[in-house]
Write an enzyme that holds these catalytic residues in place. Structure first.
Site, PDB file in Angstrom:
ATOM      1  N   PRO A  89      13.509 -21.298  -3.169  1.00 17.18           N
ATOM      2  CG  PRO A  89      11.301 -21.166  -3.902  1.00 17.18           C
ATOM      3  CD  PRO A  89      12.586 -20.416  -3.915  1.00 17.18           C
ATOM      4  CD  GLU A 116       5.634 -17.897 -10.839  1.00 17.38           C
ATOM      5  OE1 GLU A 116       5.502 -19.093 -10.521  1.00 17.38           O
ATOM      6  OE2 GLU A 116       4.954 -16.972 -10.328  1.00 17.38           O
ATOM      7  NE  ARG A 154      24.617 -15.839  16.533  1.00 16.38           N
ATOM      8  CZ  ARG A 154      24.885 -16.895  17.287  1.00 16.38           C
ATOM      9  NH1 ARG A 154      25.206 -18.041  16.707  1.00 16.38           N
ATOM     10  NH2 ARG A 154      24.845 -16.819  18.600  1.00 16.38           N
ATOM     11  CG  ASP A 169      24.911 -20.670  19.362  1.00 16.48           C
ATOM     12  OD1 ASP A 169      24.748 -20.305  20.534  1.00 16.48           O
ATOM     13  OD2 ASP A 169      25.320 -19.922  18.462  1.00 16.48           O
TER      14      ASP A 169
END
Length: 246
Positions: A89, A116, A154, A169
């Site tokens: 994160p 953690e 992709r 896209d």
């Protein structure tokens, strides 16, 4: 391309890696997808892969040894160092441009965390990239690795059949994708824009670009801040602002 995913839960990837585009990409030989349970590399007699952090604190950390050994096991002798990507994160926000960058690599290794966090030596001495899906925390890195794998694979040549399938896209051009329609022309009084059935490809291309610009202005104006706008695009944005103020 070869993609190895280091995870404590390889069974989570069974459905994702064996359906739809990812299944077809493997069948065609465009990509090789593997999951590696790094618990199997633990030298602990109980196969532990986590321990308490030095200095105290809540939660457990993944230890360095199993992950270093697992990475070394999937690296081939003589190959250029692969991109070793930590799901974290704190990492760089994953974007379409990052997916395009990674799609040019020959070997990717995703490391899925749990508990953690990680022993800092994994971050400092092993990985080449730290990536995050967004400003939120998941229970593990598996879902993020699935998303990133799909976004990268992709883009590989011939995976989608036609190169144009992903060139327009959202985010690939720096703009959101233009509106699209299919048959019938008139559905319950909702009619396809006339330009799209005109057969005039130059007008259609111009309309699509204008619609992409307008949709980006409406929904993601932040994307326009980093885009080098042409004079024509600047004029169109001024028109959009005028309409908004009316």
């Amino acid at each position: 391309m070869k993609i190895d995913v280091l995870t404590l839960f390889p069974e989570m990837f069974t459905g994702v890696f064996n359906d739809s585009i990812l299944k077809r990409a493997q069948a065609s030989g465009a990509v090789e997808l593997n999951t590696v349970n790094f618990r199997e590399f633990s030298e602990n007699k109980h196969k532990k892969v986590d321990d308490y952090p030095y200095g105290g604190g809540a939660g457990m950390l993944l230890t360095a040894q199993p992950i270093f050994d697992a990475v070394e096991s999937v690296c081939q002798a003589g190959e250029t160092k692969p991109r070793i990507i930590l799901m974290c994160p704190q990492g760089e926000r994953f974007t379409q441009s990052k997916a395009e960058e990674l799609s040019k690599e020959e070997h990717l290794i995703f490391i899925c965390g749990h508990y953690e966090g990680f022993d800092e030596r994994i971050r400092e001495y092993l990985v080449t990239d730290e990536l995050s899906l967004g400003d939120y925390v998941l229970t593990g890195g598996e879902l993020a690795a699935m998303v990133m794998t799909d976004a990268v694979v992709r883009l590989l040549p011939d995976v989608l059949g036609k190169q144009e399938s992903h060139e327009d896209d959202s985010f690939s051009t720096g703009l959101l994708e233009f509106p699209q329609y299919t048959r019938p022309v008139d559905f319950r009084g909702m009619v396809v824009p006339e330009v799209l059935i005109s057969g005039n490809h130059k007008r259609i291309e111009q309309w699509r670009h204008e619609q992409s610009l307008y949709r980006t202005y409406q929904r993601r104006p932040d994307l326009l801040e980093s885009r080098s706008l042409t004079e024509k695009e600047k004029q169109l944005i001024d028109q959009f602002k005028a309409l908004k103020n009316d």
